[in-house]
Scaffold this active site. Structure first.
Site, short mmCIF file in Angstrom:
data_model
loop_
_atom_site.label_atom_id
_atom_site.label_comp_id
_atom_site.label_asym_id
_atom_site.label_seq_id
_atom_site.Cartn_x
_atom_site.Cartn_y
_atom_site.Cartn_z
N LYS A 119 0.83 -1.21 0.00
CA LYS A 119 0.00 0.00 0.00
C LYS A 119 0.86 1.27 0.00
O LYS A 119 0.62 2.19 -0.77
CB LYS A 119 -0.91 0.03 1.25
N ARG A 124 12.29 -1.96 11.00
CA ARG A 124 11.11 -1.42 11.68
C ARG A 124 10.66 -2.44 12.74
O ARG A 124 10.36 -3.59 12.41
CB ARG A 124 10.02 -1.20 10.63
N ARG A 162 -9.21 0.92 9.30
CA ARG A 162 -8.83 -0.45 9.65
C ARG A 162 -9.93 -1.16 10.43
O ARG A 162 -9.77 -2.31 10.81
CB ARG A 162 -7.58 -0.44 10.51
N ARG A 165 11.78 -6.66 4.54
CA ARG A 165 11.65 -5.27 5.00
C ARG A 165 12.29 -5.09 6.38
O ARG A 165 12.91 -4.08 6.66
CB ARG A 165 10.16 -4.86 5.04
N ARG A 221 -0.11 -8.44 13.93
CA ARG A 221 -0.68 -7.46 13.00
C ARG A 221 -1.57 -8.14 11.95
O ARG A 221 -2.62 -7.62 11.59
CB ARG A 221 0.45 -6.68 12.30
P1 AMP Z 1 1.03 0.67 9.25
O1 AMP Z 1 2.25 1.48 9.00
O2 AMP Z 1 -0.16 1.14 8.48
O3 AMP Z 1 1.27 -0.81 9.08
O4 AMP Z 1 0.65 0.90 10.79
C1 AMP Z 1 1.55 0.58 11.84
C2 AMP Z 1 0.80 0.44 13.16
O5 AMP Z 1 0.16 1.69 13.48
C3 AMP Z 1 -0.32 -0.58 13.17
O6 AMP Z 1 0.15 -1.89 13.44
C4 AMP Z 1 -1.20 -0.04 14.30
O7 AMP Z 1 -0.64 -0.31 15.58
C5 AMP Z 1 -1.12 1.46 14.08
N1 AMP Z 1 -2.15 1.94 13.13
C6 AMP Z 1 -1.93 2.49 11.92
N2 AMP Z 1 -3.09 2.83 11.33
C7 AMP Z 1 -4.07 2.45 12.19
C8 AMP Z 1 -5.49 2.50 12.14
N3 AMP Z 1 -6.14 2.99 11.08
N4 AMP Z 1 -6.18 2.01 13.21
C9 AMP Z 1 -5.56 1.53 14.30
N5 AMP Z 1 -4.21 1.42 14.40
C10 AMP Z 1 -3.47 1.89 13.36
#
Ligand code: AMP
Length: 192
Positions: free
Chosen positions: A13, A133, A88, A127, A144
């Protein structure tokens, strides 16, 4: 035009959103990036979210909805947003619909990147090695992925019901996925 890039963690994404920003001038709204910036700045929000994110759990709907709401005027001025990692949960999707409606806007299309679990694990391992990360480590990644299956997958019928969902094979090369997304976007702009 407002587009949601939807899919499990490491589906591609972020990569595709950044390309769309470069090519179409849209604004990428990534709640993950916003939360990581909050952690890096040491703000109270960052402190609140750090442990939750490190575990791989979702932060509260209220927090991410507020982050997105703050950025909607900027996205509107740019002619549209690419939502990356948001919504989400169904509650987030409902809130997004309501926020956009209040501004006389809407979600024009939802592109679902489909990637199988084995390929996701392979990507995340790479990654993690490349970027380090913390929440990409294999145990956290499993949490996740579980959160995705439990909380986020119900958005598929939500957007299907609205007639907005396009499925794209996310297993191809970055260019092949980009082409499929562009076709979906062009279709959405014809309908808009
Ligand atoms: P991402 O970079 O989108 O994979 O997000 C990393 C982490 O941020 C996720 O594993 C969640 O802990 C938190 N996070 C990001 N976006 C959301 C969302 N829309 N709702 C809840 N937690 C989020």
């Amino acid at each position: 035009m407002n587009l949601i890039l939807f899919g499990p963690p490491a589906a591609g994404k972020g990569t595709q959103a950044k390309r769309l920003v470069e090519q179409r001038g849209m604004v990428q709204l990534s709640t993950g990036d916003m939360l990581r910036a909050a952690i890096a700045s040491g703000s109270p929000l960052g402190v609140e979210c750090q442990a939750i994110m490190a575990r791989g759990d979702l932060v509260s709907d209220e927090i991410v909805i507020a982050l997105i709401e703050d950025r909607l005027p900027e996205a509107e001025a740019a002619g549209g947003a690419i939502f990356d990692g948001f919504p989400r949960t169904v509650a987030q999707a409902e809130a997004l619909d309501a926020m956009l409606e209040k501004r006389g806007a809407r979600i024009d299309g939802v592109v679902r990147l489909k990637v199988d679990d084995a390929a996701l694990l392979e990507r995340i391992t790479k990654r993690y090695a490349d970027q380090g990360r913390a929440d990409d480590n294999p145990e956290t990644f499993k949490v996740r992925l579980d959160a995705y299956n439990r909380n986020t997958a119900p958005l598929v019928p939500y957007y299907e019901h609205q007639g907005k969902l396009t499925e794209v094979d996310g297993m191809g090369s970055i260019d092949a996925v980009a082409q499929a997304i562009d076709a979906a976007l062009d279709e959405a702009s014809v309908q808009a």
